[in-house]
Enzyme design. Structure first.
Site, PDB file in Angstrom:
ATOM      1  N   HIS A 191      -3.673  -5.500   1.028  1.00  0.00           N
ATOM      2  CA  HIS A 191      -3.003  -5.898   2.262  1.00  0.00           C
ATOM      3  C   HIS A 191      -3.127  -7.402   2.530  1.00  0.00           C
ATOM      4  O   HIS A 191      -4.107  -7.846   3.125  1.00  0.00           O
ATOM      5  CB  HIS A 191      -3.622  -5.151   3.445  1.00  0.00           C
ATOM      6  CG  HIS A 191      -3.375  -3.684   3.437  1.00  0.00           C
ATOM      7  ND1 HIS A 191      -2.272  -3.095   4.017  1.00  0.00           N
ATOM      8  CD2 HIS A 191      -4.093  -2.667   2.894  1.00  0.00           C
ATOM      9  CE1 HIS A 191      -2.323  -1.786   3.853  1.00  0.00           C
ATOM     10  NE2 HIS A 191      -3.418  -1.494   3.178  1.00  0.00           N
ATOM     11  N   GLU A 236      -1.403  -8.906   4.756  1.00  0.00           N
ATOM     12  CA  GLU A 236      -1.195  -9.067   6.203  1.00  0.00           C
ATOM     13  C   GLU A 236      -2.493  -8.981   6.997  1.00  0.00           C
ATOM     14  O   GLU A 236      -2.521  -9.344   8.181  1.00  0.00           O
ATOM     15  CB  GLU A 236      -0.188  -8.022   6.711  1.00  0.00           C
ATOM     16  CG  GLU A 236      -0.713  -6.606   6.844  1.00  0.00           C
ATOM     17  CD  GLU A 236      -0.646  -5.784   5.575  1.00  0.00           C
ATOM     18  OE1 GLU A 236      -0.777  -4.548   5.667  1.00  0.00           O
ATOM     19  OE2 GLU A 236      -0.454  -6.370   4.493  1.00  0.00           O
ATOM     20  N   CYS A 278       0.846  -1.192   0.000  1.00  0.00           N
ATOM     21  CA  CYS A 278       0.000   0.000   0.000  1.00  0.00           C
ATOM     22  C   CYS A 278       0.888   1.251   0.000  1.00  0.00           C
ATOM     23  O   CYS A 278       1.550   1.532  -0.981  1.00  0.00           O
ATOM     24  CB  CYS A 278      -0.986  -0.049   1.160  1.00  0.00           C
ATOM     25  SG  CYS A 278      -2.402   1.068   0.951  1.00  0.00           S
TER      26      CYS A 278
END
Length: 228
Positions: A203, A205, A86
């Protein structure tokens, strides 16, 4: 693989990234303030998401000139691994470590939703736990994720196999409907020529444990943890 996460003022995804890395490796990553310049002992440097320096000027433009970036350039030059997610991807393009730029979303709106990414190749340190052509769910949270590059740059990325991920339907089909931010050729992530630097907008994660609502992103971090 020993990892470190760079923290710039305004970054807000460093803890999510630390959780994802530790979840796979069992080790806490080193946290690096943006004014530090010693990256010795690290194999992977991560630039996480957020709004570095409040996204003033352009997203990532000020962070790209922080003291740590000279060390990150040197880390890349000696073959070190770098992951930018990002805002981290935006910083990598602003710093010249990856080509192109991230522009305002085509809708001119901030997008916060799930998307699906198609894995274009699985012979890299980041993607070898996925199947090439498979898709996985990731989280979009950006206002400037519209990947742009000149046609000759896009052609080179395609020719050299440097497109890492594309926005796709869950089936893997590429379509304008799946490309919510309007990125050129549905590109969601790209590699450096040696495929040791990866930048992507969504993302992974955010989805590394069923308690988060899914673990689609975990194979990426498992692959990193297993790399020597």
């Amino acid at each position: 693989m020993k990892t470190g996460i760079v923290i710039f003022p305004g970054i807000n995804r460093e803890r999510d990234m630390a959780i994802a890395l530790k979840n796979s490796s069992g080790q806490d990553p080193r946290m690096i303030w943006h004014k530090e310049t010693d990256l010795s002992g690290l194999d992977l440097v991560v630039l996480p998401g957020g709004f570095s320096f409040g996204d003033y000027l352009r997203c990532g433009a000020m962070a790209a000139r922080s003291p740590v970036m000279a060390a990150i350039h040197a880390h890349a030059a000696r073959g070190g691994y770098i992951l930018g997610v990002c805002n981290g991807f935006q910083i990598l393009t602003e710093a010249g470590l990856l080509p192109g730029a991230l522009l305002r979303n085509a809708s001119l709106r901030f997008l916060s939703m799930d998307c699906h990414l198609r894995v274009e190749r699985n012979d890299t340190v980041f993607t070898n736990r996925y199947q090439a052509g498979s898709t996985f769910r990731a989280v979009m949270a950006h206002g400037d994720g519209n990947y742009f590059a000149e046609p000759e740059t896009l052609d080179r990325l395609e020719k050299d196999g440097l497109v890492a991920f594309r926005y796709a339907a869950p089936s893997g089909d590429i379509s304008p409907e799946a490309n919510l931010n309007g990125s050129a050729r549905s590109i969601a992530g790209i590699y450096s020529p040696n495929r040791r630097v990866l930048g992507l907008m969504p993302h992974p994660e955010d989805l590394v444990d069923p308690m988060m609502g899914g673990a689609d992103g975990k194979p990426l971090f498992d692959a990193i943890a297993a790399a020597s």
